[in-house]
Design a protein around this motif. Structure first.
Motif, mmCIF file in Angstrom:
data_model
loop_
_atom_site.group_PDB
_atom_site.id
_atom_site.type_symbol
_atom_site.label_atom_id
_atom_site.label_comp_id
_atom_site.label_asym_id
_atom_site.label_seq_id
_atom_site.Cartn_x
_atom_site.Cartn_y
_atom_site.Cartn_z
ATOM 1 N N UNK A 106 0.820 -1.209 0.000
ATOM 2 C CA UNK A 106 0.000 0.000 0.000
ATOM 3 C C UNK A 106 0.855 1.261 0.000
ATOM 4 N N UNK A 107 2.168 1.079 -0.116
ATOM 5 C CA UNK A 107 3.084 2.203 -0.134
ATOM 6 C C UNK A 107 3.088 2.821 -1.540
ATOM 7 N N UNK A 108 2.624 4.055 -1.684
ATOM 8 C CA UNK A 108 2.575 4.677 -3.016
ATOM 9 C C UNK A 108 3.957 4.941 -3.607
ATOM 10 N N UNK A 109 4.997 4.879 -2.786
ATOM 11 C CA UNK A 109 6.356 5.128 -3.268
ATOM 12 C C UNK A 109 7.024 3.870 -3.824
ATOM 13 N N UNK A 110 6.370 2.731 -3.677
ATOM 14 C CA UNK A 110 6.896 1.478 -4.218
ATOM 15 C C UNK A 110 6.179 1.186 -5.537
ATOM 16 N N UNK A 111 6.929 1.191 -6.609
ATOM 17 C CA UNK A 111 6.344 0.948 -7.920
ATOM 18 C C UNK A 111 6.134 -0.547 -8.151
ATOM 19 N N UNK A 112 4.990 -0.949 -8.692
ATOM 20 C CA UNK A 112 4.790 -2.368 -9.035
ATOM 21 C C UNK A 112 5.877 -2.841 -9.993
ATOM 22 N N UNK A 113 6.340 -4.039 -9.802
ATOM 23 C CA UNK A 113 7.389 -4.592 -10.649
ATOM 24 C C UNK A 113 7.575 -6.053 -10.341
ATOM 25 N N UNK A 153 13.492 -7.465 1.766
ATOM 26 C CA UNK A 153 14.731 -6.724 2.056
ATOM 27 C C UNK A 153 15.135 -5.856 0.871
ATOM 28 N N UNK A 154 14.829 -6.359 -0.329
ATOM 29 C CA UNK A 154 15.241 -5.633 -1.538
ATOM 30 C C UNK A 154 14.035 -5.411 -2.440
ATOM 31 N N UNK A 155 14.079 -4.310 -3.175
ATOM 32 C CA UNK A 155 13.025 -3.978 -4.134
ATOM 33 C C UNK A 155 13.685 -3.621 -5.460
ATOM 34 N N UNK A 156 13.443 -4.449 -6.497
ATOM 35 C CA UNK A 156 14.023 -4.242 -7.825
ATOM 36 C C UNK A 156 15.553 -4.138 -7.748
ATOM 37 N N UNK A 157 16.160 -4.979 -6.890
ATOM 38 C CA UNK A 157 17.611 -5.035 -6.791
ATOM 39 C C UNK A 157 18.235 -4.002 -5.872
ATOM 40 N N UNK A 158 17.403 -3.119 -5.304
ATOM 41 C CA UNK A 158 17.910 -2.093 -4.400
ATOM 42 C C UNK A 158 17.360 -2.315 -2.989
ATOM 43 N N UNK A 159 17.994 -1.684 -2.020
ATOM 44 C CA UNK A 159 17.495 -1.784 -0.657
ATOM 45 C C UNK A 159 16.057 -1.277 -0.595
ATOM 46 N N UNK A 160 15.193 -2.048 0.046
ATOM 47 C CA UNK A 160 13.782 -1.669 0.162
ATOM 48 C C UNK A 160 13.636 -0.621 1.265
ATOM 49 N N UNK A 161 13.398 0.618 0.864
ATOM 50 C CA UNK A 161 13.319 1.726 1.824
ATOM 51 C C UNK A 161 11.893 1.996 2.309
ATOM 52 N N UNK A 162 10.969 1.170 1.901
ATOM 53 C CA UNK A 162 9.581 1.369 2.339
ATOM 54 C C UNK A 162 9.472 1.247 3.850
ATOM 55 N N UNK A 163 8.606 2.051 4.441
ATOM 56 C CA UNK A 163 8.363 2.014 5.887
ATOM 57 C C UNK A 163 7.187 1.096 6.235
ATOM 58 N N UNK A 164 6.561 0.521 5.196
ATOM 59 C CA UNK A 164 5.356 -0.283 5.419
ATOM 60 C C UNK A 164 5.625 -1.767 5.209
ATOM 61 N N UNK A 165 4.921 -2.575 6.000
ATOM 62 C CA UNK A 165 4.939 -4.017 5.763
ATOM 63 C C UNK A 165 4.087 -4.312 4.519
ATOM 64 N N UNK A 166 4.125 -5.537 4.057
ATOM 65 C CA UNK A 166 3.405 -5.895 2.840
ATOM 66 C C UNK A 166 2.237 -6.827 3.161
ATOM 67 N N UNK A 167 1.418 -7.100 2.142
ATOM 68 C CA UNK A 167 0.247 -7.965 2.307
ATOM 69 C C UNK A 167 0.300 -9.068 1.255
#
Length: 388
Positions: A106-113, A153-167
């Motif tokens: 639900x983090x708008x800063x995380x792009x679907x991929x 831990x990672x998002x698209x090969x980079x450190x996952x900086x999201x502050x939210x857990x996932x579902x």
């Protein structure tokens, strides 16, 4: 390791890699890297292709990397498909069903991929499949489960900086065999044609006069043409049924016919029933409302087109329906009618009268609805006419 922990780890690590390089290639790459790291002297050594030798090595790698019990769960949870985001597993104990598993955020800063979808898009997918199911062109959806899961831990090969857990979202549905599973539409048609005594692996029977061999070839070619046209008519009808629910499936491949994603289509050549799967990429329309809103400000059509507002949305939706109608008309041999229909539609659109265009499209939709597979046979199977 229980099943939930397995799915959590699979969707975090293996699924994105498989989405990127392929299902079999992904797990093989993980195993290859594991054994290369064990012994630097054997770098570049290929894993065996023999499944009997390869499987134990693969399982050893999976157990070591992802934890005890992962390999056992990987075997129990048969992976039958991996998309850009979702992983499809056969249901344990019930091979007639599958589960589509995907991580959402639900983090708008995380792009679907690769490996992650927005929660809103995942919810829209469920809603779209339910509507498509109502129209009879999607697998039956039995249940939807969601639960919170720690962020990757990672998002698209980079450190996952999201502050939210996932579902985690799990969709339980009927399993269908896709056109791709069956070897492609040509293979499906070949099997049916052979069942009717026309072996498509031969150009003619081994025995018979030249005239008999010519008749055989002509009949076989007509049968193949007819079956291909039935496939296209079935797809036309399926897309129009989806449109009745306000849905346009946008992941059926390029081109107007939209039949280049055999992994998203299921077809029975005997009942001529078509189903469309994977509603991750669709467009939804409230066509009646768009038309109503458009008529309130007909003089603003040019302004609307710039902003993709009601009139433009209505026109875009009608364009998709017209492509399906033309596909259906062509399938039954009415190419002249298809050309006339397209020309009249474009002329009506140019006049700015969307209501008239909508009425015309509804007439075209009624024509396709009345067409049957017998109409296809009547056009393509010339040898049947010669008997009369």
């Amino acid at each position: 390791m229980d099943e939930q922990e397995f799915l959590n780890k699979f969707t975090e690590y293996l699924a994105p890699l498989m989405a990127h390089i392929g299902k079999k290639q992904g797990v093989r790459a993980v195993a290859q890297r594991y054994f290369e790291d064990l012994d630097v002297d054997s770098k570049g050594k290929e894993l065996p292709n023999n499944e009997k030798e390869y499987a134990p090595m693969r399982d050893e790698a999976l157990e070591s990397i992802y934890g005890k019990g992962f390999a056992e769960q990987y075997t129990k949870n048969k992976l039958i498909g991996q998309g850009g985001i979702g992983s499809v597993f056969e249901m344990q104990g019930d091979p007639s069903k599958v589960r589509k598993v995907q991580r959402t955020t639900e983090d708008p800063n995380v792009m679907p991929g690769f490996g992650i979808q927005s929660k809103e898009a995942a919810d829209d997918e469920v809603e779209a499949q339910l509507r498509a199911m109502k129209a009879g062109v999607a697998p039956r959806l039995h249940a939807v489960e969601t639960y919170p899961v720690a962020k990757r831990k990672y998002d698209q090969g980079q450190e996952n900086r999201s502050k939210q857990e996932e579902v985690m979202q799990i969709m339980e549905m009927d399993k269908v065999s896709t056109v791709d599973d069956e070897g492609g539409i040509d293979e499906i048609i070949d099997k049916k044609v052979r069942n009717f005594g026309f072996d498509n692996t031969k150009d003619y029977p081994y025995k018979g006069t030249p005239a008999q061999k010519t008749r055989f070839r002509e009949r076989k070619e007509q049968m193949i043409q007819s079956e291909n046209a039935k496939y296209k008519l079935a797809l036309s009808k399926a897309k129009l049924k989806l449109a009745d629910q306000g849905i346009v499936h946008t992941d059926l491949g390029p081109g107007h016919e939209g039949n280049r994603r055999p992994d998203h289509l299921s077809y029975d050549p005997y009942s001529n029933e078509m189903q469309i799967i994977d509603y991750n990429q669709v467009e939804s329309f409230n066509h009646a409302n768009n038309l109503h809103e458009h008529t309130r400000n007909m003089n603003l059509k040019e302004e609307e087109l710039k902003d993709y507002t009601p009139g433009a949305n209505a026109e875009h939706f009608l364009d998709h329906k017209v492509n399906a109608i033309i596909q259906g008309m062509t399938a039954v041999g009415n190419e002249d009618l298809a050309s006339q229909f397209k020309g009249l539609y474009e002329e009506t659109l140019d006049s700015g009268d969307l209501l008239a265009a909508d009425d015309l499209v509804n007439q075209g939709r009624d024509i396709i609805d009345k067409h049957s597979m017998n109409d296809v046979d009547n056009f393509h199977l010339k040898f049947l006419k010669k008997r009369k």
